[in-house]
Scaffold this active site. Structure first.
Site, PDB file in Angstrom:
ATOM      1  N   ASP A  86       0.861  -1.181   0.000  1.00 48.09           N
ATOM      2  CA  ASP A  86       0.000   0.000   0.000  1.00 48.09           C
ATOM      3  C   ASP A  86       0.894   1.226   0.000  1.00 48.09           C
ATOM      4  O   ASP A  86       1.573   1.508   0.985  1.00 48.09           O
ATOM      5  CB  ASP A  86      -0.915  -0.006   1.220  1.00 48.09           C
ATOM      6  N   ARG A 142      -0.123   4.451  -0.646  1.00 42.41           N
ATOM      7  CA  ARG A 142      -0.862   5.709  -0.558  1.00 42.41           C
ATOM      8  C   ARG A 142      -0.285   6.632   0.515  1.00 42.41           C
ATOM      9  O   ARG A 142       0.207   6.172   1.533  1.00 42.41           O
ATOM     10  CB  ARG A 142      -2.334   5.430  -0.270  1.00 42.41           C
TER      11      ARG A 142
END
Length: 206
Positions: free
Chosen positions: A126, A128
């Site tokens: 991930d 982000r």
């Protein structure tokens, strides 16, 4: 993180009329939006969601994920509450971009799960960055959220930025044959709080 407000307009939707606020992330050139409903700057906790762009789920009706279903559920909940915010963040594929997401899907077609596919392409599970949310929320006058999420990383990221999460509101979507493994992997490897809804799938798939 340098994110600047550009303009705002009304956005009529099937759920109600939202105000759409446009923001430019300087440096990357990415364009993000916040959808608000009602008065969100009165100091009370605001029902909200941080939603990362998912072209396949949000616009193309993909059943491989739960993104489009969560987007609709969040907008419905905000309209029903009469007050809330949704930040739509241009971070496709948990930050790897659309074409890399298609490459990851190809690997998943061959048996990899969503985390393994990202890692085989050389990315983190991930990628982000939620720092872009702070200037958006500050512009809107929001300091406290009732956050619709299953992802503990979002709760921690907001807290680290000084945005208080008054409560976490689960946003669980029923699985289907196409996203069963995906949801099990999010719960088992990424720590998403899906409760008992997907526990059997987690135990079966991991």
């Amino acid at each position: 993180m340098s994110v600047v407000f550009v303009a705002a307009s009304q956005l009529p939707t099937p759920f109600g009329v939202f105000t759409m606020h446009g923001f430019l992330e300087q440096g990357s050139g990415k364009e993000h939006v916040a959808l608000t409903f009602g008065d969100v700057a009165d100091g009370a906790p605001v029902l909200g969601r941080l939603h990362s762009e998912c072209l396949t789920g949000d616009a193309l009706f993909s059943l491989r994920c739960d993104c489009g279903f969560q987007l609709e559920a969040a907008l419905r909940a905000i309209a029903a509450e009469g007050r809330g915010v949704l930040l739509y963040l241009r971070q496709e594929g948990r930050g790897i971009g659309l074409l890399n997401k298609i490459r990851a899907y190809e690997l998943q077609d061959g048996g990899a799960d969503t985390v393994e596919a990202n890692e085989r392409l050389g990315f983190g599970a991930d990628q982000r960055d939620y720092a872009i949310c702070l200037p958006m929320l500050e512009h809107l006058g929001i300091k406290e959220l009732k956050l619709m999420t299953n992802n503990p990383r979002k709760v921690k990221a907001l807290g680290d930025m000084g945005i208080h999460v008054a409560t976490r509101v689960p946003l669980q979507i029923d699985h289907n044959p196409h996203n069963k493994k995906y949801l099990a992997t999010k719960a088992g490897k990424l720590g998403h709080m899906l409760g008992s809804l997907h526990q059997a799938e987690v135990e079966e798939s991991l």
